[in-house]
Design a protein around this motif. Structure first.
Motif, mmCIF file in Angstrom:
data_model
loop_
_atom_site.group_PDB
_atom_site.id
_atom_site.type_symbol
_atom_site.label_atom_id
_atom_site.label_comp_id
_atom_site.label_asym_id
_atom_site.label_seq_id
_atom_site.Cartn_x
_atom_site.Cartn_y
_atom_site.Cartn_z
ATOM 1 N N VAL A 296 -23.706 28.108 -18.094
ATOM 2 C CA VAL A 296 -24.454 28.540 -16.918
ATOM 3 C C VAL A 296 -23.660 29.552 -16.096
ATOM 4 N N GLU A 307 -23.833 21.633 -17.678
ATOM 5 C CA GLU A 307 -23.989 22.603 -18.769
ATOM 6 C C GLU A 307 -24.283 21.943 -20.112
ATOM 7 N N ILE A 332 -30.571 29.745 -14.557
ATOM 8 C CA ILE A 332 -29.478 30.724 -14.429
ATOM 9 C C ILE A 332 -29.672 31.475 -13.115
#
Length: 917
Positions: A296, A307, A332
């Protein structure tokens, strides 16, 4: 003395009642039961279980074998143990009743002495009745005693109990690569766990070192190759059974292939759905072992918090030998390239990793983020967030979950812009403070809506522009869609009666169409599907007498109903017994198939001493027939007393007691018969009671009558004129004034008339005396009403009385010569005792003859009833006809009395002379 770990002298503060209670406990506890032997098995004849973990392994891994079998848990008898854990004698301390002390056994853990499955104070037996065990710690062996009585001098005591120890058992192992295998010894993990464990390893050659000692650090090895199955067998002795388990040897890694997003593709969302196909033909892969790793923060490290994401249980689909795993990847924050990959670990601990390139080595997958307004992933009707369980729950009324494709900014949510059927949401919230979920998008990307009142079936929802914004402040766009239905219909359940002894109708209704008829359960037992009777209305008739399982028998029954709507959401009605709010809101009815016979007073063969005894019928045993019984009422439906219906005469004293007081009953046997019916409709057979009444005869109120004035005693003059009997004008309706004539029985001898007493001058005119007989008269049967009473003949039919002559001539008196001669002799004076004895004898003979004749058909009465007897003569005093001539006949009876007086003298004197001779 024994080591006392703790001592409490609190006896002086105990109440007398508490001390007595302690004494009772002590007496109950110290009753020693001699053990049957030096070992016991608590859970006899229970089949053991065999387990291997993991069930899949590679070529060089360790496997733990465990057996659970309570049969093997054998305890050791510690009989009359005299010393504690320190080696000192157990010693009873001095103190008052209620004081307590703590000791520690020489051996622990404590076993189940009484084999009831639990370790309690009853599993320790003391040799002294002066103290009782309050508690015992199974693991440490410490126990507390309490003095049941005052102890002034210390004394030693012993303890009998059973102690646990670690037992052992064996399991055999073999594999295709080593068919002979070896035996592995397992040791109990704790003295009371009933679980036995040991480990072995897989390898390329068999080694038995440590196989007989589970505590050895060197573990035995069994030879295997890829694809082998290690077989484990445990022989359970009680019951006799061979139990098997298998361990699959798998050395092949799972296959992992990413399908979305495509390698090097672009996405306009900050978060994307990732999907991968994972397969493993040998040992298989659990969904929880499929992980999605996303960089990420773009630092080339993939194991940082947030993650690594597990496959979504809700969105993943099982396929042949694996999974089509799916997950929403973390958002994101900025546009750009994102690296990610997927790993899968099979049950044999082999790890497979995705590879984006066919070239040598493993390459990451990549996709590019293109920021855009948040998009809706799903809208679900009936889902809500449970803050306690920290999870999403279904079947929540007036609740809607809206999930977006990226995290939503909490401050941007506007509840008024979510509309269903013209109604805006009351609340729109975002869950915060939760970080430990496998799928964090459930909280970061979801908005939870509540409405005041919306239908249970899906209705179109309108989401106005700007309802939410993503983390980059892109506002949501206008959307109209129908939510996914996760809300089950609401069912209403009712019964046609609150109590029954058999048949019961259960009705189920709902406002939403069901895909099939709802099922009905009673106390957890399903009784079939209700049948439709109208739109969204069903009913079912059940028979309580056929209930089985947990629904069988009388008692309070809980009714539930369940069905499915078009989206296969389960609909429920009623409240389950496992619900926290039960029984509030529960639909219940009572099943009562038995009525207890009543207690009836007076009871059978009892005697009542009053003529109107209170009859009570009590159904007290109907109260509390089962737990929760609230229908104890009983109604009397039939009651008969001596064949006469008296049901309406009963009065309810309570729901279970009825009473009835009859009118005056005769002193005789009486039959009472009663039938009752309880609230459930049960009736009992006729209860018949035979009782007697033996009440004192009521004292008759005397009828006032004219009391005759006694005549003064006068000397009889030498000349007595006969007083003619005055006959009333209406002589036919008046009783004769003369005494009733009685026929002389054949066996009776006429009694001579006695001469006139000496006090009378010889010139006195003799009054004719009617012929008399012995006063032994047999009673006659009452004559018919239309028959002329013999006791009172008509004056016209009777012989005229012989009046005394006016000239003083002699009247004819029936007497024989001997009696006359006897009367002329000098006679002794007649005393009052002579007269009383004679009268008593005459009356006794009258009563005897009356009773004898009462057995026949005759009437023993000498005069019409009612009558008054004066000196043996019957004087009519009752009845309208007799009363008319009563006064007129008085004079005749006075004359007859004088003659009778002479008769008495004649009967007494000859008898006395005879006795003197």
């Amino acid at each position: 003395m024994g080591t006392v770990l703790a001592f409490s002298a609190g006896g002086q503060n105990r109440t007398k009642r508490f001390k007595n209670l302690l004494l009772a406990i002590a007496i109950a506890v110290v009753v020693f039961t001699a053990p049957a032997g030096d070992a016991n098995t608590i859970f006899a004849s229970q089949t053991g279980t065999l387990n291997a973990n993991p069930s899949h392994t590679d070529l060089a891994s360790e496997v733990t074998v465990s057996v659970f079998d309570p049969d093997l848990n054998v305890t050791v008898l510690r009989e009359f143990e005299a010393t504690d854990s320190t080696g000192n004698l157990y010693e009873l301390p001095t103190g008052a009743a209620g004081d307590n002390a703590v000791f520690k056994l020489s051996n622990s853990s404590v076993g189940d002495f009484d084999a009831d499955g639990t370790i309690t104070a009853a599993d320790l037996q003391l040799s002294t009745p002066k103290a009782a065990v309050l508690w015992v710690n199974k693991d440490s062996g410490t126990f507390q005693i309490v003095l049941a009585q005052a102890v002034s001098v210390t004394e030693n005591f012993t303890v009998t109990y059973r102690s646990e120890h670690k037992d052992s058992t064996t399991v055999t192992l073999r594999s295709p690569s080593d068919p002979a295998g070896f035996t592995l010894t397992l040791t109990e993990t704790t003295p009371t766990s009933h679980t036995f464990a040991a480990t072995f390893k897989t390898g390329d050659a068999t080694a038995t070192t440590g196989a007989t000692d589970s505590t050895s650090t060197t573990r035995p090895v069994i030879k295997v190759v890829d694809g082998d199955t290690v077989t484990l067998e445990y022989a359970d002795a009680s019951p006799s059974k061979l139990i098997s388990e298998a361990v699959v040897v798998d050395a092949t890694k799972p296959s992992v292939s990413i399908t979305s997003p495509v390698h090097k593709s672009s996405s306009s969302n900050a978060t994307v759905w990732a999907r991968a196909v994972v397969t493993d033909a040998a040992s298989g892969v659990d969904l929880s072992q499929i992980k999605f790793h996303v960089d990420v923060d773009r630092d080339e490290i993939f194991d940082e918090p947030g993650e690594t994401i597990s496959a979504s249980v809700a969105d993943s689909v099982a396929i042949n030998q694996g999974w089509n795993a799916a997950v929403l990847l973390p958002a994101i924050g900025t546009n750009g390239l994102v690296n990610w990959y997927v790993t899968a670990t099979d049950r044999a601990s082999n790890v497979g990793v995705s590879d984006s390139e066919a070239t040598a080595g493993q390459q990451f997958h990549k996709y590019t983020v293109d920021t855009s307004p948040p998009a809706i992933e799903e809208v679900v009707l009936g889902q809500a967030w449970d803050p306690t369980a920290k999870k999403t729950v279904d079947n929540a009324l007036n609740s809607v979950k809206v999930k977006w494709n990226e995290p939503i900014k909490e401050a941007s949510i506007d509840a008024s812009r979510f509309i269903i059927k013209g109604q805006s949401a009351e609340t729109a919230t975002l869950v915060t403070g939760v970080t430990e979920l496998d799928d964090m998008t459930e909280v970061t990307n979801s908005v939870w809506l509540t409405f005041e009142d919306i239908p249970t079936s899906p209705e179109k929802i309108t989401i106005m522009p700007g309802a939410v914004s993503d983390m980059t402040d892109f506002q949501s766009e206008l959307k109209e869609l129908v939510p996914v239905d996760k809300l089950g219909p609401r069912l209403t359940v009712s019964t046609d009666t609150a109590i029954t002894n058999g048949l019961l109708t259960i009705k189920v209704t709902t406002v939403e169409t069901l895909t099939s008829d709802p099922t009905v359960t009673i106390n957890g037992v399903t009784f079939g599907s209700a049948q439709p009777v109208d739109t969204n209305e069903w009913s079912i008739v059940v028979d309580g007498t056929t209930f089985t399982g947990s629904a069988a028998g009388d008692g309070v029954k809980n009714v539930e109903a369940a069905g499915f709507d078009a989206a296969l959401n389960i609909a429920r009605g009623g409240v389950g017994v496992d619900t926290a709010s039960y029984p509030t809101g529960a639909v219940q009815f009572h099943l009562d198939t038995v009525i207890k016979p009543p207690v009836v007073l007076p009871g059978d063969r009892e005697i009542a001493i009053v003529p109107n005894p209170l009859i009570t019928v009590s159904f007290a045993e109907e109260i509390g027939e089962y737990s929760g019984d609230s229908h104890a009422g009983v109604t009397i439906i039939s009651a008969k007393l001596d064949g006469e219906d008296v049901t309406s005469g009963f009065t309810a004293e309570s729901a279970t007691t009825w009473s009835y007081r009859p009118a005056f009953l005769s002193n005789d046997d009486h039959i009472f018969e009663v039938i009752g019916r309880d609230d459930a409709g049960n009736t009992h057979g006729a209860i018949v009671r035979s009782f007697s009444v033996n009440a004192p005869e009521p004292t008759a109120t005397p009828v006032p009558t004219e009391t005759p004035t006694p005549l003064p005693t006068v000397d009889i003059t030498p000349v007595v004129e006969a007083a003619p009997t005055e006959i009333p004008t209406d002589a036919a309706d008046v009783a004769p004034a003369e005494p009733e004539s009685v026929d002389t029985p054949q066996d009776s001898t006429p009694v001579e008339a006695a001469p006139v007493p000496e006090a009378v001058d010889p010139e006195t005119v003799e009054v004719p005396v009617p012929e008399v007989v012995e006063p032994v008269v047999e009673p006659e049967d009452p004559a018919p009403e239309d028959a002329e009473p013999e006791a009172a003949p008509n004056p016209e039919d009777s012989e005229e009385p012989v009046p005394a002559t006016d000239d003083g001539g002699d009247s004819e008196t029936p007497a024989d010569d001997e009696s006359a001669d006897a009367a002329s002799e000098d006679e002794e004076p007649v005393t009052e005792e002579d007269i009383a004895a004679t009268v008593a004898a005459m009356r006794a003979e009258d009563e005897e003859n009356f009773l004898d004749e009462g057995e026949g058909d005759g009437d023993g009465s000498l005069a019409p009833e009612p009558a008054l007897t004066v000196f043996g003569c019957n004087v009519p005093t009752g009845g309208p006809e007799e009363a008319v001539g009563a006064v007129t006949a008085g004079a005749d009876y006075l004359l007859a009395a004088a003659g009778l007086f002479g008769l008495i003298v004649a009967r007494v004197r000859p008898k006395r002379r005879k006795d003197e001779d």
